[in-house]
Motif scaffolding. Structure first.
Motif, short mmCIF file in Angstrom:
data_model
loop_
_atom_site.label_atom_id
_atom_site.label_comp_id
_atom_site.label_asym_id
_atom_site.label_seq_id
_atom_site.Cartn_x
_atom_site.Cartn_y
_atom_site.Cartn_z
N CYS A 19 0.87 -1.27 0.08
CA CYS A 19 -0.19 -0.16 0.05
C CYS A 19 0.85 1.28 -0.03
O CYS A 19 0.28 2.29 -0.30
CB CYS A 19 -0.90 0.00 1.08
N ARG A 24 -1.92 3.96 4.95
CA ARG A 24 -2.76 2.98 3.87
C ARG A 24 -2.83 1.82 4.18
O ARG A 24 -4.07 1.10 3.98
CB ARG A 24 -2.14 3.30 2.45
N ASP A 139 -5.63 6.24 -0.98
CA ASP A 139 -5.72 6.03 0.52
C ASP A 139 -6.07 4.75 0.72
O ASP A 139 -5.98 4.40 1.97
CB ASP A 139 -6.79 7.16 0.89
N ARG A 261 -6.06 -0.04 -6.60
CA ARG A 261 -5.36 0.25 -5.77
C ARG A 261 -3.94 -0.30 -5.84
O ARG A 261 -3.80 -1.23 -6.25
CB ARG A 261 -5.79 0.16 -4.31
#
Length: 283
Positions: A19, A24, A139, A261
């Motif tokens: 992340c 995060r 995020d 992500r």
């Protein structure tokens, strides 16, 4: 001193790497940042090695940290496969963010498809503006975002196109020759707002955004009230109280892309992209 490597700290360590930071990772794991930091310190205490060092406002993995990451990934894979084999897998969540455009037409089918593809995941959706979805990806608050426009990120994928159409209230009539076409659009930046203005300009038609809204529901309400025309992606399903216009220049379809992500498992991205591609082909 304990010489055992617990699963939870290993999962936190991998999340920090995938992340791109402690905050995060904490968001993705649904933990506090302090808890993730404590997990990493516990690993460092067990091994007697520094695994993560501060670097400016961020952090970086040491050589020992990188080495442990390789072992941690293998351990977590074996751990999760063992739970799967004994039917003890804890339900995981696949969080998908989508713009409002065509959400009503795509998301029900997508839910059904992904539930079959990933039966051990709960599918959760967030509907928002593209800008907010990109922030949520950074995020770690969502796993995948459905965005208008072609894939721009190296890991993103273009999955197909959305058909666009003009809509107005039944009583609305085009302006007199030379008068600007009154548009209703979502606040800038908005891909459909840009496409509407470009489409009319390409055919020599002046246009003026006379009504703006933060969300699609506001655009449809203003169009329904006769304040102007709106360009929408409805996949052929006319919104209630509106009528499709065939007396304005036909707009080109707009690409739909999926963006993951950082650190998302590749099979989750591939499964989502494949499902969306099939849904779009069938419509």
């Amino acid at each position: 001193m304990s010489r055992y490597l617990d699963i939870a700290p290993l999962r936190s360590l991998v999340a920090v790497a995938d992340c791109g930071g402690f905050q995060r990772a904490a968001t993705v794991l649904h933990l506090s940042q302090g808890a993730v930091s404590q997990h990493v310190r516990r690993l460092e205490s067990t091994l007697g090695r520094t695994l993560v060092e501060r670097e400016g406002r961020g952090s970086r993995f040491t050589a020992d940290g990188e080495a442990l990451l390789l072992h941690a990934r293998r351990l977590l894979t074996v751990h999760d496969e063992t739970l799967d084999a004994f039917g003890m897998t804890t339900a995981r969540t696949l969080s998908i963010g989508s713009t409002e455009h065509a959400a009503a037409q795509l998301l029900p089918s997508l839910t059904s498809s992904l539930t079959g593809t990933f039966p051990q995941h709960r599918i959760r959706f967030r509907i928002d503006r593209g800008t907010q979805l990109r922030t949520a990806l950074q995020d770690g608050r969502i796993d995948v975002a459905l965005l208008l426009g072609p894939a721009e990120d190296a890991e993103a994928r273009t999955v197909g196109e959305l058909r666009l159409a003009w809509y107005s209230a039944p009583q609305w009539r085009p302006p007199a020759t030379g008068e600007p076409v009154p548009l209703v659009a979502i606040d800038a930046p908005c891909a459909l707002r840009t496409r509407a203005l470009e489409t009319l300009a390409a055919h020599g038609l002046a246009a003026e955004v006379g009504s703006e809204a933060a969300h699609l529901a506001g655009v449809q309400a203003a169009v329904r009230a006769g304040l102007g025309v709106g360009l929408m992606a409805t996949q052929g399903q006319c919104p209630e109280g509106l009528t499709e216009r065939d007396d304005l220049p036909r707009p080109r379809p707009i690409a739909l892309s999926v963006q993951p992500r950082r650190g998302l498992r590749p099979d989750l991205l591939t499964g989502t992209a494949t499902a969306l591609h099939k849904i779009l082909l069938a419509q």
